[in-house]
Design a protein around this motif. Structure first.
Motif, PDB file in Angstrom:
ATOM      1  N   VAL A 257       0.819  -1.215   0.000  1.00  0.00           N
ATOM      2  CA  VAL A 257       0.000   0.000   0.000  1.00  0.00           C
ATOM      3  C   VAL A 257       0.855   1.270   0.000  1.00  0.00           C
ATOM      4  CG1 VAL A 257      -1.865  -1.199   1.180  1.00  0.00           C
ATOM      5  CG2 VAL A 257      -0.254   0.181   2.506  1.00  0.00           C
ATOM      6  N   ASN A 259       3.396   3.889  -1.945  1.00  0.00           N
ATOM      7  CA  ASN A 259       3.789   4.262  -3.299  1.00  0.00           C
ATOM      8  C   ASN A 259       5.314   4.357  -3.391  1.00  0.00           C
ATOM      9  OD1 ASN A 259       4.579   6.743  -2.230  1.00  0.00           O
ATOM     10  ND2 ASN A 259       2.900   7.908  -3.151  1.00  0.00           N
ATOM     11  N   ARG A 265      -1.079   4.771   0.461  1.00  0.00           N
ATOM     12  CA  ARG A 265      -2.232   4.980  -0.412  1.00  0.00           C
ATOM     13  C   ARG A 265      -3.503   4.974   0.429  1.00  0.00           C
ATOM     14  NH1 ARG A 265       1.073   1.549  -3.689  1.00  0.00           N
ATOM     15  NH2 ARG A 265       1.698   2.604  -5.621  1.00  0.00           N
ATOM     16  N   THR A 267      -7.877   5.906   0.608  1.00  0.00           N
ATOM     17  CA  THR A 267      -9.135   6.080  -0.111  1.00  0.00           C
ATOM     18  C   THR A 267      -9.606   7.524   0.076  1.00  0.00           C
ATOM     19  OG1 THR A 267     -10.539   5.548   1.781  1.00  0.00           O
ATOM     20  CG2 THR A 267      -9.683   3.681   0.471  1.00  0.00           C
ATOM     21  N   ALA A 273      -5.686   1.979   1.972  1.00  0.00           N
ATOM     22  CA  ALA A 273      -6.226   1.122   0.911  1.00  0.00           C
ATOM     23  C   ALA A 273      -6.281  -0.335   1.366  1.00  0.00           C
ATOM     24  CB  ALA A 273      -5.359   1.247  -0.338  1.00  0.00           C
ATOM     25  N   THR A 285       0.382  10.443   3.719  1.00  0.00           N
ATOM     26  CA  THR A 285      -0.574   9.995   2.715  1.00  0.00           C
ATOM     27  C   THR A 285      -0.083  10.299   1.303  1.00  0.00           C
ATOM     28  OG1 THR A 285      -1.784  12.084   2.656  1.00  0.00           O
ATOM     29  CG2 THR A 285      -2.452  10.473   4.327  1.00  0.00           C
ATOM     30  N   ASP A 286      -0.654   9.587   0.342  1.00  0.00           N
ATOM     31  CA  ASP A 286      -0.286   9.799  -1.066  1.00  0.00           C
ATOM     32  C   ASP A 286      -1.187  10.834  -1.738  1.00  0.00           C
ATOM     33  OD1 ASP A 286      -2.676   8.355  -1.275  1.00  0.00           O
ATOM     34  OD2 ASP A 286      -1.997   7.239  -3.040  1.00  0.00           O
TER      35      ASP A 286
END
Length: 375
Positions: A257, A259, A265, A267, A273, A285-286
């Motif tokens: 999860v 990147n 990643r 939601t 995710a 967070t991404d």
């Protein structure tokens, strides 16, 4: 390794920075919240550039968790491994403990190369204040100061030093083509001109080939060489480069999860995710937006609603989505206590000293976050 045996928290938050502390404050009146952080205090991060030249300022920017979050259980430790059955936390005394909650929140922020922006080891509020007193003395003694990194922290530290110590020889080194890459060119140009007019040497598109130890903020003077073959002598080297996402605890079981940059990643509801009861907030967070502190309030508001909804016991809870601030150049950068520059969407660049002082430079947002924490 022991297992957490006291009353199971409804919400377990890893990280007591802006996202974690503000979320804990918002949730604590209705829910059982446990906060995991190696330090015993919250620090307003925007205040660090002022605190390094004015240690007395740190007294208001550093707030013990016991004072800011009286209804929250605090565990002094750091998450080292996230598993399906909880998180492995290394406690202050070196022991390991597995902690779990009905909802887990990851708000572990960034890891920096040194303690200038954030303490790199478990620290008490008094130890952090002592750090600033010692660092101010180091700045006062140095004549040639070399600052590495032309982002908001590097520019703000430069502004504080030239205001307090106008006779210092200050050089600001930035690897990119201009200062303040995250905001508009007009705002960056204003900051560049302001510092240049006060004697700061600004070098862009240039980086170190070799330099001193990033981790030792109190290291003695030396000489650094850039990739342009330039030799830069200094009495004090200040690293103000960005941090890396603190997500190493995901590698063992949830590396999929992350990147390429090591960010988690999430939601639109800010859940990790694939994990319905694990949230991630803040720098880790991404989300496609600048990693600026002002985004955190939106993260906290969304997560507060969604966590409450999930714990309300409804069959189909209605969750809110967070809208990333993609491409938004909003930024407020101080240039000492009386000057600065602000870029506001729909308005553009604001340079008026009175407005900039009111927006940030006069107080570094400390009153705003003390009020948010109820102190």
């Amino acid at each position: 390794m022991s297992t957490h045996t006291s009353t199971r928290p409804q919400v377990l938050i890893h990280g007591g920075g802006m996202a974690g502390a503000l979320l804990a404050k918002a949730l604590a009146p209705r829910l059982r919240v446990t906060l995991v952080d190696p330090n015993d205090y919250f620090e307003v991060p925007m205040a660090a550039p002022r605190s390094v030249v004015d240690p007395d300022f740190a007294a208001t920017a550093i707030i013990p968790f016991a004072q800011a979050l009286p209804g929250v259980q605090h565990v002094r430790g750091a998450l080292t491994e996230l598993r399906d059955d909880g998180g492995i936390v290394r406690l202050q005394d070196g022991r390991e403990q597995r902690l779990s909650g009905d909802i887990t929140v990851l708000a572990t922020g960034s890891v920096f190369s040194n303690a200038l922006v954030r303490a790199t080891a478990a620290t008490s509020a008094e130890e952090r204040k002592a750090f600033y007193r010692q660092y101010q003395g180091r700045i006062a003694q140095a004549q040639r100061i070399l600052i590495v990194g032309g982002g908001p922290i590097g520019v703000e530290v430069s502004g504080e030093i030239v205001e307090r110590y106008p006779d210092k020889q200050l050089t600001l080194l930035e690897a990119g083509p201009r200062l303040l890459a995250g905001t508009s060119e007009a705002a960056a140009q204003y900051a560049t001109t302001f510092l240049h007019e006060r004697g700061v040497t600004i070098l862009t598109n240039e980086r170190f080939d070799s330099a001193g130890n990033r981790g030792d903020v109190f290291a003695g003077g030396g000489e650094a060489r850039t990739d342009h073959g330039r030799s830069l002598g200094y009495d004090l080297l200040i690293w103000c480069i960005g941090g890396k996402p603190n997500t190493g605890y995901m590698q063992a079981h949830f590396a999929s999860v992350l990147n390429a940059a090591g960010r988690i990643r999430v939601t639109p509801e800010l859940r990790v995710a694939g994990l319905e009861r694990v949230f991630a907030l803040g720098d880790i967070t991404d989300l496609d937006e600048n990693k600026m502190a002002w985004h955190v309030n939106g993260h906290v508001k969304t997560a507060t609603h969604n966590i409450r909804a999930l714990l309300a016991g409804q069959a189909a809870p209605k969750l809110k989505a967070y809208k990333p601030q993609t491409g938004n150049p909003k930024m407020a950068v101080t240039l000492g206590s009386r000057h600065g520059v602000v870029h506001l969407p729909g308005v553009g660049v604001v340079r008026w000293p009175a407005l900039v002082r009111m927006a940030k430079s006069g107080h570094m947002l400390v009153p705003q976050y003390r009020k948010a924490l109820g102190v």
